[in-house]
Design a protein around this motif. Structure first.
Motif, short mmCIF file in Angstrom:
data_model
loop_
_atom_site.label_atom_id
_atom_site.label_comp_id
_atom_site.label_asym_id
_atom_site.label_seq_id
_atom_site.Cartn_x
_atom_site.Cartn_y
_atom_site.Cartn_z
N LEU A 24 -48.31 -37.03 -49.81
CA LEU A 24 -48.46 -35.60 -49.56
C LEU A 24 -49.47 -35.04 -50.54
O LEU A 24 -49.58 -35.53 -51.67
N GLU A 25 -50.18 -34.02 -50.14
CA GLU A 25 -51.13 -33.35 -51.03
C GLU A 25 -50.89 -31.86 -51.01
O GLU A 25 -50.58 -31.27 -49.99
N THR A 26 -51.06 -31.26 -52.19
CA THR A 26 -51.05 -29.81 -52.33
C THR A 26 -52.41 -29.43 -52.91
O THR A 26 -53.28 -30.29 -53.07
N ASP A 27 -52.58 -28.17 -53.25
CA ASP A 27 -53.86 -27.75 -53.82
C ASP A 27 -54.22 -28.53 -55.08
O ASP A 27 -55.37 -28.90 -55.28
N ARG A 28 -53.21 -28.79 -55.93
CA ARG A 28 -53.50 -29.41 -57.23
C ARG A 28 -52.92 -30.81 -57.41
O ARG A 28 -53.24 -31.48 -58.39
N LEU A 29 -52.06 -31.24 -56.47
CA LEU A 29 -51.27 -32.44 -56.70
C LEU A 29 -51.35 -33.44 -55.55
O LEU A 29 -51.59 -33.06 -54.41
N VAL A 30 -51.10 -34.70 -55.88
CA VAL A 30 -50.90 -35.75 -54.90
C VAL A 30 -49.51 -36.32 -55.16
O VAL A 30 -49.20 -36.72 -56.28
N LEU A 31 -48.67 -36.33 -54.13
CA LEU A 31 -47.34 -36.92 -54.20
C LEU A 31 -47.44 -38.27 -53.50
O LEU A 31 -47.76 -38.33 -52.31
N ARG A 32 -47.20 -39.35 -54.24
CA ARG A 32 -47.42 -40.69 -53.71
C ARG A 32 -46.24 -41.61 -54.02
O ARG A 32 -45.36 -41.27 -54.81
N ALA A 33 -46.27 -42.77 -53.42
CA ALA A 33 -45.21 -43.75 -53.61
C ALA A 33 -45.14 -44.21 -55.07
O ALA A 33 -46.19 -44.43 -55.70
#
Length: 180
Positions: free
Chosen positions: A7-16
């Protein structure tokens, strides 16, 4: 679930979570910052926690993501969906690593996780469990629109507050998307 989505947000990447995250993960769980999430833990127990985070995706079809700042070099924490045996119901949880508190990362990542829970998994409700002394996490809950619901008597951690997130229909009625 064979793959963990990114998942991506404006400032972040949420990854495994990956094995390469272990040193950062172990440092967090060895620190006093982990006091409200089962720590401090030694390296062997931290390894089991990392394996549990990955395994939950396989067993439950959801889990928590490693949160990287989009600068490409910094890991800020672990955020996402958590539902181990004995929990009252699945929750949205966050653990920020040293130096990353107070920047809105927990809120931003939790909003992405909640949107995934509601929009992809079809959850109709979500909670966050917060130790009564963890005022920082209580503030994140409030920013997410969650409200204190009740107490949960955890056999190891004692009394934990249950914060209830707005349901998808409530967010829509308020003119907000699940990820807003």
């Amino acid at each position: 679930m064979s793959t963990i989505p990114t998942l991506e947000t404006d400032r972040l990447v949420l990854r495994a979570p990956e094995q390469a995250d272990f040193e950062t993960f172990a440092a967090f769980y060895a620190s006093p910052r982990a006091q409200y999430v089962g720590g401090p833990l030694d390296r062997a127990a931290a390894w089991r926690m990392l394996a549990m985070e990955v395994g939950q995706w396989r067993l439950r079809g959801f889990g928590r993501w490693i949160v990287d700042i989009k600068d490409g070099a910094t890991t800020a924490g672990l955020v996402g969906l958590f539902g181990p045996e004995g929990w009252p119901e699945p929750e949205i949880g966050w653990d920020l690593f040293e130096g990353h508190e107070g920047k809105g990362y927990a809120t931003e990542a939790a909003l992405a996780a909640r949107a995934y829970a509601y929009d992809v998994l079809g959850w109709q409700t979500a909670i966050s469990l917060v130790h009564p002394d963890n005022t920082g996490s209580a503030r994140v809950c409030a920013r997410l629109g969650a409200a204190y619901d009740s107490d949960f008597a955890h056999p190891k951690f004692g009394t934990i507050h249950i914060w209830r997130h707005p349901a998808p229909a409530d967010l829509a009625a308020a003119g907000m998307e699940a990820s807003a």
